[in-house]
Design an enzyme around this catalytic site. Structure first.
Site, PDB file in Angstrom:
ATOM      1  N   GLU A   7     -10.027   5.742   7.080  1.00  0.00           N
ATOM      2  CA  GLU A   7      -8.283   6.323   6.886  1.00  0.00           C
ATOM      3  C   GLU A   7      -7.660   7.129   6.740  1.00  0.00           C
ATOM      4  O   GLU A   7      -6.444   8.191   7.013  1.00  0.00           O
ATOM      5  CB  GLU A   7      -7.526   5.065   6.443  1.00  0.00           C
ATOM      6  CG  GLU A   7      -7.985   3.092   7.074  1.00  0.00           C
ATOM      7  CD  GLU A   7      -7.489   2.932   6.256  1.00  0.00           C
ATOM      8  OE1 GLU A   7      -8.074   2.527   5.332  1.00  0.00           O
ATOM      9  OE2 GLU A   7      -5.958   2.316   6.901  1.00  0.00           O
ATOM     10  N   ARG A  59       0.900  -1.297   0.013  1.00  0.00           N
ATOM     11  CA  ARG A  59       0.226  -0.076  -0.193  1.00  0.00           C
ATOM     12  C   ARG A  59       1.195   1.450  -0.123  1.00  0.00           C
ATOM     13  O   ARG A  59       0.554   2.288  -0.155  1.00  0.00           O
ATOM     14  CB  ARG A  59      -0.520   0.261   0.905  1.00  0.00           C
ATOM     15  CG  ARG A  59      -1.970   0.927   1.401  1.00  0.00           C
ATOM     16  CD  ARG A  59      -2.699   1.225   2.380  1.00  0.00           C
ATOM     17  NE  ARG A  59      -3.907  -0.127   2.068  1.00  0.00           N
ATOM     18  CZ  ARG A  59      -4.830   0.619   0.942  1.00  0.00           C
ATOM     19  NH1 ARG A  59      -5.258   1.451   0.886  1.00  0.00           N
ATOM     20  NH2 ARG A  59      -6.320  -0.777   0.355  1.00  0.00           N
TER      21      ARG A  59
END
Ligand code: MTE
Ligand code: HPA
Ligand code: MOS
Length: 781
Positions: free
Chosen positions: A721, A309
């Site tokens: 997030e 990620r």
């Protein structure tokens, strides 16, 4: 109706002390206290462990070592490289090697003192640079690339190279790792665990006990915060508690003390970035090569997915035609680092933001213009370095809105003016964007399940696979269920998450809790509504035989079941249910959802890993005291895209909370270890999470209006997030203030976090350079 800013379903319970956390569950007097005994040595062979004196203590019911584990001695969620209890070697301070169950905390502590362990110390690797030097890579390097970065670097008008370090971060959930296990009949065990991932907790407990998953029930009503820290590492405390429960055949609870929790648990991965960037005179980036080095700690945990990620977010919001990202994660002798809000994304994006900030300073341009110049385009330049098109690009519309609402230009002038008049106080201003991919990058995890019951009184009980950690998932699920059934909120209750009701769930993570579980709940409700519509249609048709209707005409609205064609034909929702029951209709359904149209070739680093992107932007202004390094967050304007919000109040809470948590990572939160690997700050008096002082004095948060998201439940968007990265605005505003001391001609030395200490050192460094009468130095430019 149900889609608006209702308070979090637990808000009143939280503030009045009525919320039940694992530690609040009432137990009988058979309950034992569990205690975990951990290594005080960062790297050593275990020569011997003597538990005889501990076992002999009155009130001690069990003292367990690795050899007492009936199943597998293993906790690793992906790679099986993490023992539940250390056997012959310890790999970090905080690694568990023994477990105690006793009648009280005092007795357990006394027993711990009587355990004698003998080590043969080995040399520990404690920091990333040493790990890189020694080549302790977990796995082979990963690559993502598009174009030819090397060739483009050779021809670029300007080339710059550099490094950025980003630090660890402690999750600091208010509720530390906690688990209560209650034995059932024979092999059965009931596990109440503060876990983001009940299905994996179930799997790990089954594995250490050597029993089937069908003997293990994991339940979690709510966590007192998790932030990624309970995605895998809640399993540890659950496994330890389960072992003690199994050995004593009595209920056992482990609730880690704050200091122990901080010493034993993994953090956000520290990263070291090394980059080379090529750009033109306008600031347009032509080529970027970036190496990402991650400190994984002593086991794999989720490090490789987190690295992935980070690599997928190395571009942040910018189109870079020639790009090469290389990612590596290294073993070190600190507790295994783990998921933390953003899951590597923040680290990858910090490097990009730092690069673009340097380019702007070098070109003497306002960074906001260089950022906009490099934004992904709408129709062209809209494909990422891993091949996914940036659809529904909100960067430009948000940029324009925020520029105006924050009065950026005017304030830039005011800041310059202030700085020209003040010698010791300096102001800084920065704008930063966020683009964040929504979906688990491990594609198969993008699935959700639910179970919905309608009872004969018309009340509805919803189970889903997600877990509540404060983010408001259960509130949103209640709203979604009520909206889909067309009934009032009070009819719907969301049950605690339970692996015997909803099986094989994914972690509540990747910001996808509402997307996945909301859709699964809708799927279950659609099934029940289909059955009810048939019943209602037959009732209406019997009432008016001359005007028959069919189930396709039936709608559910305002607590009524209505014939859309003849709207006067309607029945109360709660009247239809008993009729359906008497007609032997199944009033329960399970639901399932998998995210469509995503897929991703990990080996090639190419494809469509994400369902869609979330966007956000921030402008922050700070005041720095150049004599002390102290800074004050004067004003922050946030604009965030959540599609059509299911609950704007909760979403604003997530945006502001995420930003503030990001400010902590970017400024005050610094973990220090001594030369032996001992963490020096493992309590709130020395580890500085943001306090009320860190909230911007003027804090303005807005959700982007009028841009529904076609790819998620009720046109909403994940929120969780991405807002964390809005804190880069504050981080770089601090750098901007420091930079003003050298008239923006000297590149300040900078890192993440920008602690008061770093700020002061950076200021001294600039003053030193000015003193030496050096010109701006850009060694590689
Ligand atoms: N908000 C609160 N209050 N507490 C938390 O622990 N965790 C964050 C975010 N917001 C967290 C939170 C993280 S890391 C994730 S992935 C998401 O919530 C998970 O929930 P969601 O997917 O349902 O939004
Ligand atoms: N995010 C959070 N948790 C995860 C992911 C992710 O992308 N992949 C695997 N676990
Ligand atoms: Mo969040 S880091 O995906 O639990």
């Amino acid at each position: 109706m149900s889609i608006h800013s209702i308070p979090h379903e637990s808000a009143i319970k939280h503030v009045s002390g009525q919320s039940v956390y694992v530690d609040d569950i009432q137990m009988n007097n058979l309950l034992l206290t569990g205690r975990v005994v951990y290594s005080k040595n960062a790297h050593a062979l275990i020569k011997s462990i003597d538990i005889s004196a501990a076992k002999a203590l009155s009130g001690v019911h069990a003292v367990l070592l690795a050899s007492d584990i009936p199943g597998h001695n293993q906790l690793g969620p992906v790679v099986h490289d993490e023992p539940c209890l250390a056997e012959d070697k310890v790999l970090c301070i905080g690694q568990a090697f023994a477990l105690i169950a006793a009648e009280s905390e005092e007795i357990a502590r006394e027993a711990e003192k009587r355990i004698v362990i003998e080590y043969e110390p080995l040399e520990p690797i404690l920091d990333l640079r040493t790990a890189i030097e020694k080549g302790t890579m977990l796995d082979k390097p990963r690559i993502m690339q598009r174009g030819d970065a090397d060739a483009a670097l050779k021809t670029a008008p300007h080339v710059m190279s550099g490094e950025l370090e980003t630090g660890a971060q402690e999750h600091w959930y208010l509720e530390t790792h906690t688990c209560l296990c209650v034995p059932g009949e024979q092999k059965e065990i009931n596990v109440f665990s503060s876990t983001q991932h009940p299905s994996e907790t179930q799997a790990i407990v089954a594995e250490v006990l050597g029993i089937g998953k069908h003997e293990v029930v994991v339940e979690i009503r709510r966590m007192g915060g998790a932030f990624g820290g309970k995605e895998t590492q809640a399993n540890h405390t659950a496994a330890w508690t389960a072992l003690l429960c199994h050995a004593t055949k009595r209920p056992v609870k482990i609730r880690l003390f704050r200091d122990d929790d901080q010493i034993m648990s993994g953090k956000r991965h520290p990263y070291l970035f090394k980059y080379e960037v090529g750009f033109d005179a306008e600031g347009k980036i032509l080529a970027l090569k970036v190496e990402q080095h991650a400190n994984a700690g002593c086991a794999t945990d989720l490090s490789m997915a987190i690295l992935e990620r980070a690599m997928l977010h190395a571009d942040n919001s910018y189109y870079i035609p020639n790009m090469l990202v290389k990612g590596m994660a290294y073993r070190t002798n600190v507790p295994s680092n783990t998921a933390f809000r953003g899951f590597g994304g923040p680290q990858g994006m910090a490097a990009m933001e730092s690069i673009i900030d340097r380019i702007s300073r070098f070109l003497k341009k306002d960074a906001i213009d260089v950022r906009k110049l490099n934004f992904y385009g709408i129709d062209k330049n809209n494909v990422t370095h891993y091949g996914q098109e940036v659809e529904n690009n909100r960067l430009f519309v948000m940029h324009d809105q925020l520029m105006e609402s924050s009065e950026y230009r005017k304030r830039r002038e005011a800041v310059n003016e202030f700085n020209s008049k003040n010698e010791f106080y300096k102001k800084g201003l920065a704008f930063t964007p966020v683009k964040f991919g929504i979906a688990f990058t491990t594609t198969f995890l993008n699935q959700g399940s639910a179970l919905v019951h309608v009872y004969t009184d018309g009340t509805i009980l919803v189970y889903h696979g997600g877990s509540e950690m404060g983010q408001g998932l259960n509130t949103k699920i209640q709203q979604i269920a009520a909206a889909e059934f067309g009934v009032s909120l009070h009819r719907v209750k969301v049950s605690p998450t339970n692996t015997s009701k909803v099986a094989n769930s994914s972690a509540t993570a990747a910001s996808a809790g509402t997307d996945l579980n909301g859709m699964a709940v809708k799927n279950a409700i659609d099934k029940i509504k289909g059955r009810l519509a048939e019943i209602a249609a037959s009732i209406f048709s019997k009432q008016f035989p001359d005007k028959p209707t069919s189930k396709e005409n039936i709608i559910f609205e305002n607590d009524f079941v209505i014939d859309r064609v003849y709207q006067e034909r309607r029945m109360n929702f709660e009247e239809v249910i008993p009729v359906a029951y008497m007609s032997q209709v199944n009033l329960s359904a399970n639901g399932f959802y998998k995210t469509p149209n995503i897929g991703w070739d990990k080996a090639k680093g190419w494809g469509r890993p994400f369902n869609y992107y979330s966007f956000g932007m921030a402008v922050s202004e700070v005041l720095v005291d150049t004599l002390t390094g102290y800074y004050k967050n004067l004003r922050t304007d946030l604009l965030h895209d959540v599609g059509e919000s299911i609950n704007p109040g909760i979403d604003i809470g997530q945006v502001e909370g995420g930003y503030v948590q990001g400010v902590g990572w970017c400024t005050t939160e610094e973990i220090k270890w001594d030369a032996s690997g001992k963490m020096l700050n493992h309590s709130p008096d020395t580890y500085k999470i943001p306090s009320v002082q860190d909230i911007p004095a003027d804090f303005r948060t807005h959700l982007l209006q009028g841009y529904p998201n076609p790819y998620a439940i009720r046109k909403s968007k994940a929120v969780a997030e991405p807002p964390l990265m809005l804190a880069f605005s504050t981080w770089l505003a601090i750098k901007d203030a420091i930079s003003s001391i050298g008239n923006h001609a000297i590149e300040p030395m900078f890192k993440l976090p920008a602690t008061h200490e770093l700020i002061l050192l950076s200021i001294e460094d600039i003053k030193e350079k000015i003193k030496k009468n050096q010109q701006a130095i850009f060694p590689n430019a």
